[in-house]
Design a protein around this motif. Structure first.
Motif, PDB file in Angstrom:
ATOM      1  N   ALA A   9       2.509   1.287  14.439  1.00  0.00           N
ATOM      2  CA  ALA A   9       2.046   0.597  15.639  1.00  0.00           C
ATOM      3  C   ALA A   9       3.157  -0.097  16.408  1.00  0.00           C
ATOM      4  O   ALA A   9       2.939  -0.557  17.524  1.00  0.00           O
ATOM      5  N   THR A  10       4.337  -0.189  15.817  1.00  0.00           N
ATOM      6  CA  THR A  10       5.474  -0.859  16.434  1.00  0.00           C
ATOM      7  C   THR A  10       6.651   0.113  16.463  1.00  0.00           C
ATOM      8  O   THR A  10       6.521   1.245  15.999  1.00  0.00           O
ATOM      9  N   PRO A  11       7.809  -0.294  16.971  1.00  0.00           N
ATOM     10  CA  PRO A  11       8.968   0.601  16.943  1.00  0.00           C
ATOM     11  C   PRO A  11       9.412   0.993  15.534  1.00  0.00           C
ATOM     12  O   PRO A  11      10.173   1.941  15.353  1.00  0.00           O
ATOM     13  N   VAL A  12       8.940   0.252  14.531  1.00  0.00           N
ATOM     14  CA  VAL A  12       9.279   0.561  13.147  1.00  0.00           C
ATOM     15  C   VAL A  12       8.209   1.451  12.532  1.00  0.00           C
ATOM     16  O   VAL A  12       7.009   1.209  12.695  1.00  0.00           O
ATOM     17  N   ALA A  13       8.649   2.482  11.817  1.00  0.00           N
ATOM     18  CA  ALA A  13       7.727   3.317  11.046  1.00  0.00           C
ATOM     19  C   ALA A  13       7.839   2.915   9.582  1.00  0.00           C
ATOM     20  O   ALA A  13       8.947   2.724   9.070  1.00  0.00           O
ATOM     21  N   ALA A  14       6.700   2.759   8.910  1.00  0.00           N
ATOM     22  CA  ALA A  14       6.710   2.335   7.513  1.00  0.00           C
ATOM     23  C   ALA A  14       5.647   3.094   6.733  1.00  0.00           C
ATOM     24  O   ALA A  14       4.554   3.350   7.232  1.00  0.00           O
ATOM     25  N   VAL A  15       5.996   3.454   5.507  1.00  0.00           N
ATOM     26  CA  VAL A  15       5.089   4.184   4.627  1.00  0.00           C
ATOM     27  C   VAL A  15       5.221   3.583   3.231  1.00  0.00           C
ATOM     28  O   VAL A  15       6.317   3.217   2.805  1.00  0.00           O
ATOM     29  N   ALA A  16       4.106   3.473   2.521  1.00  0.00           N
ATOM     30  CA  ALA A  16       4.145   2.929   1.166  1.00  0.00           C
ATOM     31  C   ALA A  16       3.052   3.551   0.323  1.00  0.00           C
ATOM     32  O   ALA A  16       2.050   4.058   0.834  1.00  0.00           O
ATOM     33  N   VAL A  17       3.251   3.493  -0.982  1.00  0.00           N
ATOM     34  CA  VAL A  17       2.228   3.878  -1.950  1.00  0.00           C
ATOM     35  C   VAL A  17       2.003   2.690  -2.871  1.00  0.00           C
ATOM     36  O   VAL A  17       2.966   2.139  -3.429  1.00  0.00           O
ATOM     37  N   VAL A  18       0.742   2.284  -3.008  1.00  0.00           N
ATOM     38  CA  VAL A  18       0.414   1.176  -3.899  1.00  0.00           C
ATOM     39  C   VAL A  18      -0.675   1.596  -4.876  1.00  0.00           C
ATOM     40  O   VAL A  18      -1.426   2.542  -4.637  1.00  0.00           O
ATOM     41  N   ALA A  19      -0.716   0.889  -5.980  1.00  0.00           N
ATOM     42  CA  ALA A  19      -1.813   0.960  -6.932  1.00  0.00           C
ATOM     43  C   ALA A  19      -2.313  -0.466  -7.125  1.00  0.00           C
ATOM     44  O   ALA A  19      -1.759  -1.409  -6.541  1.00  0.00           O
ATOM     45  N   GLU A  20      -3.335  -0.648  -7.909  1.00  0.00           N
ATOM     46  CA  GLU A  20      -3.877  -1.982  -8.136  1.00  0.00           C
ATOM     47  C   GLU A  20      -2.787  -2.895  -8.699  1.00  0.00           C
ATOM     48  O   GLU A  20      -2.246  -2.661  -9.775  1.00  0.00           O
ATOM     49  N   GLY A  21      -2.427  -3.945  -7.939  1.00  0.00           N
ATOM     50  CA  GLY A  21      -1.453  -4.920  -8.404  1.00  0.00           C
ATOM     51  C   GLY A  21      -0.018  -4.442  -8.427  1.00  0.00           C
ATOM     52  O   GLY A  21       0.844  -5.091  -9.037  1.00  0.00           O
ATOM     53  N   LYS A  22       0.288  -3.327  -7.750  1.00  0.00           N
ATOM     54  CA  LYS A  22       1.643  -2.783  -7.838  1.00  0.00           C
ATOM     55  C   LYS A  22       2.023  -2.016  -6.574  1.00  0.00           C
ATOM     56  O   LYS A  22       1.224  -1.255  -6.042  1.00  0.00           O
ATOM     57  N   ILE A  23       3.252  -2.239  -6.089  1.00  0.00           N
ATOM     58  CA  ILE A  23       3.824  -1.406  -5.026  1.00  0.00           C
ATOM     59  C   ILE A  23       4.729  -0.390  -5.699  1.00  0.00           C
ATOM     60  O   ILE A  23       5.723  -0.750  -6.334  1.00  0.00           O
ATOM     61  N   LEU A  24       4.391   0.887  -5.587  1.00  0.00           N
ATOM     62  CA  LEU A  24       5.155   1.927  -6.267  1.00  0.00           C
ATOM     63  C   LEU A  24       6.378   2.358  -5.468  1.00  0.00           C
ATOM     64  O   LEU A  24       7.431   2.662  -6.034  1.00  0.00           O
ATOM     65  N   ALA A  25       6.232   2.428  -4.151  1.00  0.00           N
ATOM     66  CA  ALA A  25       7.349   2.855  -3.307  1.00  0.00           C
ATOM     67  C   ALA A  25       7.054   2.465  -1.865  1.00  0.00           C
ATOM     68  O   ALA A  25       5.897   2.400  -1.446  1.00  0.00           O
ATOM     69  N   GLU A  26       8.130   2.207  -1.111  1.00  0.00           N
ATOM     70  CA  GLU A  26       7.972   1.848   0.294  1.00  0.00           C
ATOM     71  C   GLU A  26       9.222   2.253   1.065  1.00  0.00           C
ATOM     72  O   GLU A  26      10.343   2.085   0.575  1.00  0.00           O
ATOM     73  N   ARG A  27       9.033   2.803   2.254  1.00  0.00           N
ATOM     74  CA  ARG A  27      10.147   3.171   3.132  1.00  0.00           C
ATOM     75  C   ARG A  27       9.863   2.632   4.532  1.00  0.00           C
ATOM     76  O   ARG A  27       8.723   2.632   4.979  1.00  0.00           O
TER      77      ARG A  27
END
Length: 236
Positions: A9-27
């Motif tokens: 929604a902004t000039p920044v693009a962001a993608v992430a994968v989460v599970a319950e209580g955990k961020i597995l990866a984010e770019r």
């Protein structure tokens, strides 16, 4: 339960994968390339970073606005297509909710502001409570004088967060003094992890959206729509 979060929604693009209580990866990237070029490779690489494949996903969450008209369309179309192709439920996460969410553990009011151009910001107001964040003022496009007048009525310290801080932070401090707290630049953009985490909660609550009908929440008309309406009025 693995949820993929997409923010464009902004000039920044962001993608992430989460599970319950955990961020597995984010770019996250903020470069000159368009989101249409960035997003799908980011999705692929984030899944690889998380050491899962697309068949292991349980759902997709997407930032739904307000924000950049073009960015929202690209992010929404990407999420909708993935949800349909992979037969996954889709969660609709308001952009300002995602922006304010990382500050939900702090006391006081939070006001995310995104630069809406035309001397306006997209803004909302949230109150942090012991049970989570309560939206006091829903998302709107507003000029800074109108926003300041609205905030005067609360007579409380407000933390401003978002890319609008870089543009208007000095004016906010000048008008509100010590009642204006400015979040740092690292908090200026909605995070893919916030979108994914909020999406996970929505999906667990059974609040999935239909990928065939979900549309961005623009709040105000695009420049093209305004010009089209004016042309129709003139010709009519």
């Amino acid at each position: 339960m693995f949820v993929l979060g997409i923010e464009a929604a902004t000039p920044v693009a962001a993608v992430a994968v989460v599970a319950e209580g955990k961020i597995l990866a984010e770019r996250m990237v903020n470069n000159r390339r368009t989101h249409s070029v960035n997003l799908l490779p980011m999705v692929r690489d984030t899944l690889s970073d998380a050491a899962i494949n697309k068949e292991q996903l349980s759902g997709i969450a997407v930032s739904s606005g307000p924000g950049s008209f073009t960015g929202l369309r690209i992010g929404m179309s990407t999420a909708r297509t993935l949800a349909q192709v992979l037969s996954l439920p889709l969660a609709d996460v308001p952009t300002l909710d995602a922006l304010a969410y990382p500050l939900s553990g702090h006391a006081g009011l939070v006001c995310p502001i995104l630069n809406a151009r035309k001397n306006e910001v997209y803004a909302a107001l949230y109150n942090n409570t012991s049970t989570g964040q309560e939206c006091l003022v829903p998302a709107r496009a507003t000029g800074l004088p109108e926003l300041l007048k609205l905030l005067e009525g609360f007579k409380e310290r407000v933390t401003f967060i978002g890319d609008g801080v870089a543009e208007y932070g000095g004016l906010l401090k000048a008008q509100m003094g010590s009642n204006a707290c400015l979040a740092p630049i690292c908090a200026s953009f909605p995070r893919g992890a916030a979108v994914a985490e909020l999406g996970l909660r929505l999906l667990q609550a059974g609040k999935a959206c239909d990928p065939l009908t979900l549309l961005p929440h623009y709040i105000r008309e695009s420049e093209a729509e305004i010009k089209w309406r004016e042309r129709c009025r003139t010709n009519g």
